[in-house]
Design a protein around this motif. Structure first.
Motif, PDB file in Angstrom:
ATOM      1  N   MET A  69      56.098 -11.972  67.535  1.00  0.00           N
ATOM      2  CA  MET A  69      55.786 -10.151  69.140  1.00  0.00           C
ATOM      3  C   MET A  69      54.726 -10.552  69.175  1.00  0.00           C
ATOM      4  N   ARG A  70      53.639  -9.690  68.834  1.00  0.00           N
ATOM      5  CA  ARG A  70      52.413  -9.480  69.282  1.00  0.00           C
ATOM      6  C   ARG A  70      51.757 -10.452  70.255  1.00  0.00           C
ATOM      7  N   ARG A 121      53.966 -12.458  72.211  1.00  0.00           N
ATOM      8  CA  ARG A 121      54.653 -12.399  73.462  1.00  0.00           C
ATOM      9  C   ARG A 121      54.424 -10.888  74.430  1.00  0.00           C
ATOM     10  N   GLU A 122      54.238  -9.802  73.612  1.00  0.00           N
ATOM     11  CA  GLU A 122      53.359  -9.028  74.438  1.00  0.00           C
ATOM     12  C   GLU A 122      52.419  -8.661  74.339  1.00  0.00           C
ATOM     13  N   TRP A 123      51.240  -9.327  74.519  1.00  0.00           N
ATOM     14  CA  TRP A 123      49.643  -9.283  74.664  1.00  0.00           C
ATOM     15  C   TRP A 123      49.984 -10.255  75.423  1.00  0.00           C
ATOM     16  N   GLY A 152      52.121 -10.962  77.596  1.00  0.00           N
ATOM     17  CA  GLY A 152      53.173 -10.606  79.052  1.00  0.00           C
ATOM     18  C   GLY A 152      52.332  -8.976  79.791  1.00  0.00           C
ATOM     19  N   TRP A 153      51.111  -8.915  79.035  1.00  0.00           N
ATOM     20  CA  TRP A 153      50.611  -7.966  80.278  1.00  0.00           C
ATOM     21  C   TRP A 153      50.610  -9.197  81.881  1.00  0.00           C
ATOM     22  N   PRO A 193      54.558 -11.682  82.418  1.00  0.00           N
ATOM     23  CA  PRO A 193      55.460 -11.454  82.257  1.00  0.00           C
ATOM     24  C   PRO A 193      56.805 -12.015  82.648  1.00  0.00           C
ATOM     25  N   GLY A 231      57.828 -14.862  79.122  1.00  0.00           N
ATOM     26  CA  GLY A 231      59.611 -14.458  78.426  1.00  0.00           C
ATOM     27  C   GLY A 231      60.878 -14.591  78.679  1.00  0.00           C
TER      28      GLY A 231
END
Length: 537
Positions: free
Chosen positions: A182-183, A185-187, A189-190, A193, A196
């Motif tokens: 999760m970390r 993908r979020e990291w 994704g900036w 994006p 994902g």
């Protein structure tokens, strides 16, 4: 009176010098405060030493089971049977009964004897003067280790602690992997994006991020080893038109380090899963075949050990993991849960919602049997678990098809599963039955004898009616002629108007008046009198 005292080094036989001391048990410990006081109460008569640790283990296990060992038999034959003794003081009642049956000796075992043996143990070093203390300590340590191994029936494949730890570690790894992915993908994704949304598999996403780095390198990177051609083209097209922010090389380096950690944890999790499967097949093969290695390991971990799980009934195994829901339901007086950890088993997952409770109950019953065979059986194979699984699959097929023939041995169970075809039996209310107007009277059916009489009466009545009607008409005509003669003309206008009004009234009257109604008996009698009068005239 002799006292049999057991030590790790051998059997000691003491002679009780003062038998009255046995009754004064409250003050006995004061006599054993010093070695001199202890030697004044008891005296060592003989000591039978064990040759090695194996002999000591055999004697100890025999004493635990209440049986006579070879060294004890020799000692009793040699030193006790020669002298006729009234009583033999011993600590274990089971062992005392075995000695009494074998040598016809009266054995005493009570609280006073236990206190005496406790006092002898406190001064054992001084009473057994010929035995070195170091040797006694070494024999005690060796016997303790040997006895522990014997009780546990030590086998490296039968250690369920390894299974419990491996399953707990697997659960922890799953949680950590979810957090790391999760970390990641979020990291990332900036910066990119769109990746994902295209790649939904977590492992593939992490590998692509590690290979690509920044999205500018996507067009130059070969992803054919990881992705099919269509997905590779989508990733490269999305990288060219991505709306993400720019990041530095240090940022992408830290993201790639995180990807390395995720990949290494995933590989270790796969290795740990194989290890757990091998352990479960070695320790509980029937349970593993029946419900799977992960669910079986969770049940063992929840119970604490395979032995504890085997002691639980099937109803408890069924709701393992749902204790909070169970007690909440009992407190609020609602329905109790039907399944716990066993819900995640393959057989329960294949059922429809209405059959999950039945299947979880049947699976828990078979799992309890398989666990007991695995825990207490010798030379266990997975044949029992495979046989039960085939039976449950057949029962599941019958449940899903709705053709279960027999459950409880009655025909009621079969009727529950038969298809019900509804028959539409709708009865409408007839409003016409509320009114009797306009209905013809129901004619009474006559017998053949009565038909002749009725027909004759009808003929007579018709003849009488024919005779009576023309005379009435003649009277009316004569009256009309007289009226016409008085007026001196033909039929007058008012008479024609009256006829029209009568016609209108006859048309306006309902059909009920036209229909004949049966006359009562009194009217029939009057008609008969008239007919008789007409005949006389």
């Amino acid at each position: 009176m002799l006292v049999l005292f057991e030590t790790p080094a051998g059997y000691a036989i003491f002679k009780l010098l003062d038998e009255s001391k046995l009754s004064q048990i409250d003050d006995l410990y004061q006599e054993f405060n010093t070695p001199e006081g202890a030697s004044s109460v008891v005296k060592l008569k003989n000591f039978v030493k064990f040759e090695d640790t194996a002999e000591a283990l055999a004697a100890t296990t025999a004493a635990i089971e209440g049986k006579l060992s070879k060294p004890l038999k020799k000692a009793l034959k040699k030193y006790v049977s020669k002298e006729v003794q009234d009583q033999l003081l011993i600590g274990d009642a089971k062992l005392g009964s075995a000695i009494r049956e074998k040598f016809d000796l009266q054995c005493v075992s009570n609280n006073n004897v236990q206190e005496l043996l406790r006092c002898i143990r406190s001064q054992m070093d001084s009473l057994l003067a010929g035995l070195p203390k170091k040797e006694m300590t070494a024999m005690a340590l060796g016997l303790a280790h040997s006895l522990s191994r014997y009780k546990l029936k030590f086998s490296p494949d039968k250690i369920d602690t390894m299974i419990v730890q491996a399953q707990c570690l697997l659960d922890d790894l799953d949680k950590e992997l979810n957090n790391y992915i999760m970390r990641c993908r979020e990291w990332y994704g900036w910066h990119f994006p769109e990746l994902g949304k295209i790649i939904t598999d977590n492992t593939l996403f992490v590998k692509i991020v590690k290979l690509i780095g920044t999205r500018d390198n996507a067009s130059q990177t070969d992803l054919s080893d990881i992705l099919p051609e269509d997905l590779e083209e989508k990733v490269k097209e999305a990288a060219e038109i991505s709306m993400g922010t720019e990041i530095s090389d240090d940022d992408i380096l830290n993201i790639q380090n995180l990807c390395d950690e995720i990949i290494s944890i995933t590989d270790y999790r796969t290795h740990l899963t194989d290890y757990l499967k091998a352990r479960m097949m070695a320790m509980a093969p029937n349970l593993t075949v029946l419900i799977g290695e992960h669910i079986g390991a969770r049940l063992i971990a929840h119970a604490g050990s395979l032995m504890n799980l085997a002691k639980h009934p099937a109803s408890t195994v069924q709701i393992f993991g749902a204790e909070k829901a169970l007690f909440r339901a009992l407190k609020t007086k609602k329905d109790t849960p039907k399944y716990g950890l066993i819900y995640h088993a393959q057989l329960v997952g294949q059922c429809s919602t209405k059959n999950k409770g039945k299947m979880s109950r049947m699976l828990a019953a078979k799992a309890a049997l398989a666990t007991r065979v695995d825990a207490f059986g010798e030379d266990v194979t997975f044949e029992l678990g495979a046989e039960h699984k085939v039976k449950l699959e057949n029962r599941l097929r019958l449940l899903e098809e709705g053709n279960l023939r027999r459950i409880s041995g009655t025909g009621k169970a079969k009727a529950k599963f038969e298809k019900y075809h509804s028959k539409s039996e709708v009865f409408s209310y007839q409003t016409a039955g509320d009114s009797t107007l306009g209905q013809k009277p129901a004619k009474r059916e006559h017998s053949p004898d009565e038909d002749g009489q009725v027909s004759a009466k009808k003929i007579k009545l018709d003849d009488v009616a024919d005779d009576a009607t023309p005379k009435k008409k003649k009277k009316s005509k004569s009256e009309n002629n007289e009226e016409d003669s008085q007026d001196g003309a033909g039929p007058s206008e008012p008479s024609s108007e009256k006829k029209k009004k009568k016609k209108k009234k006859s048309e306006d009257q309902p059909e009920e008046l036209d229909q004949t109604v049966e006359e009562p008996k009194s009217e029939k009698k009057k008609k008969k009198k008239r007919q008789s009068q007409v005949e006389e005239e």
